[in-house]
Write an enzyme that holds these catalytic residues in place. Structure first.
Site, PDB file in Angstrom:
ATOM      1  N   GLU A 261       0.884  -1.051  -0.046  1.00 44.99           N
ATOM      2  CA  GLU A 261       0.034   0.017   0.007  1.00 44.99           C
ATOM      3  C   GLU A 261       0.942   1.250   0.053  1.00 44.99           C
ATOM      4  O   GLU A 261       1.425   1.464   1.026  1.00 44.99           O
ATOM      5  CB  GLU A 261      -1.177   0.081   1.135  1.00 44.99           C
ATOM      6  CG  GLU A 261      -2.166   0.993   1.125  1.00 44.99           C
ATOM      7  CD  GLU A 261      -1.898   2.316   1.525  1.00 44.99           C
ATOM      8  OE1 GLU A 261      -1.527   3.180   1.082  1.00 44.99           O
ATOM      9  OE2 GLU A 261      -2.005   2.263   3.009  1.00 44.99           O
ATOM     10  N   CYS A 295      -2.319   9.014   2.839  1.00 45.64           N
ATOM     11  CA  CYS A 295      -2.387   8.310   1.305  1.00 45.64           C
ATOM     12  C   CYS A 295      -3.538   8.491   0.686  1.00 45.64           C
ATOM     13  O   CYS A 295      -3.616   8.633  -0.495  1.00 45.64           O
ATOM     14  CB  CYS A 295      -1.875   6.997   1.251  1.00 45.64           C
ATOM     15  SG  CYS A 295      -2.736   5.876   2.315  1.00 45.64           S
TER      16      CYS A 295
END
Length: 488
Positions: A261, A295
């Site tokens: 990720e 993010c």
């Protein structure tokens, strides 16, 4: 009890040693590293600084426990997670304060993260008993097809500083549920939340050796050897794309199962038919969650030219009303950035945009005094070549540009190597489907500014990584499929 006493008591309750094979112990050579409060730039506490021999000891403990843990009843694994979930909920205030002290976010945001993090334990406590394969007649009619799901094996986790509890539970919960053992290495800036989480799991009855924790100043020195060790069978990493690429390369020697990720560059699209107030509210959530250090944060705002000025004014008004300060102070909305390097990066991106012609509507600078603070900032008229549109900002800065057509908006959204999340505001259902199908992104927030949900699969495409965390899909990352051909 005073605020200072509260902070001291919370810090004193957290273990500061490594957790290996069910034992808390110092680093092999006694080294420590300081955890710093980003709001004051003052050290909070020292924790153990692991070296290679500590990392290998942790992997040995995980590998030695793997067979026994895989054979443990699924209900038992689930009940441990359930007890840990209940303990996290009961300790929300203490865990939230600890997180604010080491990471900086406002207490309200820390409480929200603790709630979010706990839900992964509850979700996967229920998934532990739902691991199954299939049985079917061979298509030829001769023989049978049987599949079974089995744990991948010992896992190595590297977690980031921005969500120090949730990024741990999102990985740890499915691994425990699936029957995998673990070595976890949290970010050096925020190890305390993970140390507290491991203590909770220990008290919930997780057997020694299932979860092993190493804290270390130099991640590469302790992680790379683990990835090249044949006992490791899985890596899960959350962090920058640059570091992710290196870890993928290191994982190739053992052909590890890998989940990544990585970075994001989320577009936030506002079409001419959007509900403007809802779009501004969604923009605040998508941009300012976690001080913009996420993010999933909206990184660039593309607004239809007919709404751009009104949207920019409304967003600037909302951003300008936010209170900046130490996250423990009453009424604070925006805490500090994690460190000076991050603040310098944000400053560079704002300066670059302004030099290229962007207008500062609010903010744009760092306040005086101690702490790694940066003002909530809105930039209008940002040109497409500004660095803020191609680099992840990771701070409280909202750059705005305009578009005139749906295709232009879609092209702008996809003009990036990343593909983690995107946000779309429109009341036209046909357009919503066209745009959602056309955006190259693993997740989309349609008329909402938050996508993260323990019951949903989290992950990206392109250079934002691969694999999914959360949802029904999350546990599959920790299971191998074995096929048995039955002669009948």
């Amino acid at each position: 009890m005073s605020e200072a006493a509260d902070e001291s008591a919370v810090l004193a309750s957290v273990p500061t040693e490594l957790y290996i094979g069910g034992q808390w112990r110092p680093a092999a050579q006694g080294g420590t590293l300081a955890v710093v409060d980003p709001a004051t730039e003052q050290p909070l506490v020292d924790v153990a600084d692991a070296l290679l021999e500590d990392a290998l000891a942790a992997l040995s403990a995980a590998a030695g426990k793997q067979a026994e843990w895989a054979a443990t009843a699924p209900r038992e694994r689930g009940e441990i997670l359930r007890r840990a979930y209940e303990a996290i909920v009961a300790q929300t205030e203490e865990l939230a304060l600890l997180m604010t002290l080491e990471m900086g976010k406002a207490l309200a945001e820390s409480r929200a993260e603790i709630s979010y993090a706990a839900e992964f334990f509850r979700w996967f406590s229920e998934e532990a008993v739902r691991i199954h394969g299939r049985y079917m007649v061979n298509t030829t009619g001769r023989g049978r097809i049987l599949t079974m799901r089995q744990p991948v094996g010992p896992c190595v986790f590297v977690t980031p500083w921005n969500f120090p509890t949730a990024m741990g539970t999102r990985k740890i919960a499915p691994a425990i549920a699936a029957g995998c053992t673990i070595v976890v290495k949290p970010a050096q800036q925020t190890p305390l939340s993970m140390l507290a989480l491991v203590k909770i799991l220990e008290q919930a009855g997780l057997p020694g050796g299932v979860l092993n924790l190493i804290t270390a100043r130099h991640s590469g020195a302790v992680i790379e050897p683990l990835l090249k060790d044949p006992r490791t069978r899985k890596l899960s990493f959350t962090g920058s794309t640059e570091v992710g690429r290196r870890l993928i390369e290191q994982s190739a020697d053992q052909v590890l199962r890998v989940s990544m990720e990585l970075g994001g560059n989320a577009p936030f699209l506002v079409f001419e038919d959007a509900d403007l107030e809802a779009a501004i509210e969604g923009a605040m959530l998508a941009k300012m969650r976690n001080v913009g250090e996420a993010c999933t944060a909206a990184n660039r705002f593309h607004v239809h030219e007919s709404l751009a000025d009104e949207f920019a004014r409304g967003l600037a008004e909302r951003m300008g009303a936010l209170k900046v300060g130490r996250g423990t102070e009453p009424g604070v909305d925006v805490g500090p950035l994690i460190d000076e390097d991050q603040r310098e990066k944000v400053t560079e991106l704002v300066d670059d945009a302004v030099e290229r012609g962007a207008r500062v509507l609010i903010g744009g600078d760092r306040p005086d005094g101690r702490g790694y603070f940066f003002e909530p900032t809105v930039l209008a008229g940002v040109p497409s070549d500004a660095r803020a549109f191609s680099e992840e900002i990771f701070g409280p800065v909202a750059p705005i540009a305009t578009f005139s057509s749906e295709q232009q908006a879609l092209d702008a959204a996809n003009r990036t190597e990343y593909g983690l999340v995107a946000y779309v505001y429109t009341r036209d259902i046909a357009r919503a489907f066209r745009v959602c199908e056309g955006i190259e992104s693993g997740m989309i927030g349609l008329n909402q500014g938050v996508v993260s949900n323990p019951a949903a699969p989290f992950g990206g495409v392109k250079q934002s990584g691969f694999g999914r965390e959360g949802g029904f899909e999350g546990i599959s990352e920790y299971l191998e499929t074995k096929y048995v051909a039955l002669g009948v």
